[in-house]
Design a protein around this motif. Sequence first.
Motif, PDB file in Angstrom:
ATOM      1  N   CYS A  17      -3.798  -1.254   2.406  1.00  9.17           N
ATOM      2  CA  CYS A  17      -3.950  -0.104   3.296  1.00  9.17           C
ATOM      3  C   CYS A  17      -5.416   0.073   3.686  1.00  9.17           C
ATOM      4  O   CYS A  17      -6.324  -0.229   2.904  1.00  9.17           O
ATOM      5  CB  CYS A  17      -3.432   1.154   2.596  1.00  9.17           C
ATOM      6  SG  CYS A  17      -3.475   2.618   3.653  1.00  9.17           S
ATOM      7  N   ASP A  18      -5.649   0.607   4.893  1.00 13.25           N
ATOM      8  CA  ASP A  18      -7.018   0.774   5.392  1.00 13.25           C
ATOM      9  C   ASP A  18      -7.699   2.069   4.942  1.00 13.25           C
ATOM     10  O   ASP A  18      -8.845   2.318   5.316  1.00 13.25           O
ATOM     11  CB  ASP A  18      -7.053   0.652   6.911  1.00 13.25           C
ATOM     12  CG  ASP A  18      -6.349   1.798   7.626  1.00 13.25           C
ATOM     13  OD1 ASP A  18      -5.827   2.720   6.956  1.00 13.25           O
ATOM     14  OD2 ASP A  18      -6.310   1.772   8.866  1.00 13.25           O
ATOM     15  N   ASP A  19      -7.032   2.900   4.124  1.00 16.30           N
ATOM     16  CA  ASP A  19      -7.675   4.130   3.640  1.00 16.30           C
ATOM     17  C   ASP A  19      -8.945   3.764   2.863  1.00 16.30           C
ATOM     18  O   ASP A  19      -8.887   2.997   1.895  1.00 16.30           O
ATOM     19  CB  ASP A  19      -6.736   4.921   2.729  1.00 16.30           C
ATOM     20  CG  ASP A  19      -5.544   5.502   3.458  1.00 16.30           C
ATOM     21  OD1 ASP A  19      -5.529   5.460   4.705  1.00 16.30           O
ATOM     22  OD2 ASP A  19      -4.617   5.979   2.772  1.00 16.30           O
ATOM     23  N   GLY A  43      -9.195  -1.666  10.575  1.00 16.33           N
ATOM     24  CA  GLY A  43      -8.034  -0.942  10.075  1.00 16.33           C
ATOM     25  C   GLY A  43      -7.053  -0.678  11.195  1.00 16.33           C
ATOM     26  O   GLY A  43      -7.087  -1.334  12.237  1.00 16.33           O
ATOM     27  N   ALA A  44      -6.201   0.300  10.960  1.00 16.36           N
ATOM     28  CA  ALA A  44      -5.200   0.742  11.941  1.00 16.36           C
ATOM     29  C   ALA A  44      -4.375  -0.414  12.480  1.00 16.36           C
ATOM     30  O   ALA A  44      -4.063  -0.484  13.656  1.00 16.36           O
ATOM     31  CB  ALA A  44      -5.880   1.499  13.089  1.00 16.36           C
ATOM     32  N   ASP A  57      -4.197   0.446  -2.064  1.00  9.60           N
ATOM     33  CA  ASP A  57      -4.643   1.566  -1.244  1.00  9.60           C
ATOM     34  C   ASP A  57      -5.921   2.120  -1.855  1.00  9.60           C
ATOM     35  O   ASP A  57      -6.152   2.009  -3.057  1.00  9.60           O
ATOM     36  CB  ASP A  57      -3.548   2.640  -1.211  1.00  9.60           C
ATOM     37  CG  ASP A  57      -3.851   3.770  -0.233  1.00  9.60           C
ATOM     38  OD1 ASP A  57      -4.769   3.623   0.597  1.00  9.60           O
ATOM     39  OD2 ASP A  57      -3.154   4.800  -0.304  1.00  9.60           O
ATOM     40  N   CYS A  81       0.744   5.019   2.584  1.00  7.72           N
ATOM     41  CA  CYS A  81       0.464   4.328   3.834  1.00  7.72           C
ATOM     42  C   CYS A  81       1.718   3.760   4.486  1.00  7.72           C
ATOM     43  O   CYS A  81       2.752   3.620   3.839  1.00  7.72           O
ATOM     44  CB  CYS A  81      -0.507   3.164   3.582  1.00  7.72           C
ATOM     45  SG  CYS A  81      -2.060   3.676   2.830  1.00  7.72           S
ATOM     46  N   GLU A  85      -1.300   0.930   9.154  1.00  7.91           N
ATOM     47  CA  GLU A  85      -2.605   1.161   8.527  1.00  7.91           C
ATOM     48  C   GLU A  85      -3.072  -0.069   7.746  1.00  7.91           C
ATOM     49  O   GLU A  85      -3.943   0.040   6.890  1.00  7.91           O
ATOM     50  CB  GLU A  85      -2.526   2.337   7.553  1.00  7.91           C
ATOM     51  CG  GLU A  85      -2.146   3.657   8.170  1.00  7.91           C
ATOM     52  CD  GLU A  85      -1.948   4.720   7.111  1.00  7.91           C
ATOM     53  OE1 GLU A  85      -2.951   5.305   6.656  1.00  7.91           O
ATOM     54  OE2 GLU A  85      -0.777   4.949   6.707  1.00  7.91           O
TER      55      GLU A  85
END
Length: 166
Positions: A17-19, A43-44, A57, A81, A85
């Motif tokens: 995940c890009d968090d 990300g995204a 994540d 997520c 993402e």
Amino acid sequence: CAGRVEVFYKNQWGTVCDDHWDLEDAGMVCQQLGCGMVLSALGAGHFRAGSGPIWLDNVNCTGMEVTLSYCRTKGWGKNNCHHNEDAGMVCSGQRGFHGPPLMPSVDSSSHPTAIHTGPAELRLVNGPNHCSGRVEVMHDHQWGTVCDDDWTFPDASVVCRQLGCG
């Protein structure tokens, strides 16, 4: 070397995940894959959404880890997520070794003793193994030493990471 980051865990590929995904985290992936220096952390779902589990994540690498799996995370499979993402990265593209990508550990014997990383090539000499010794840099087709004035632990860490030594 660019794309969506995927890791292999419990016999299954999954995404990251890009968090909180940043250059330090993406740099760890570039280093682990032997793909040179990180150019961007994306990300995204920049490289399209993946499938399967989202394994990691809130990745938080400090630059001192040996592989991505040693970076701080929420834990394997724990995330908030969706695949839109998924994290990605772009590296400088210079592949240094061909070990299995993004496994929980990488065999250090497969790492090169020197990697060309742009205008300067580094090596370690006169040490007991390929990950220790005096730092030398190639300049104008000649090897030279590096002065230790103001040499710090972060400087040594950069050399170690460039040489695939952790």
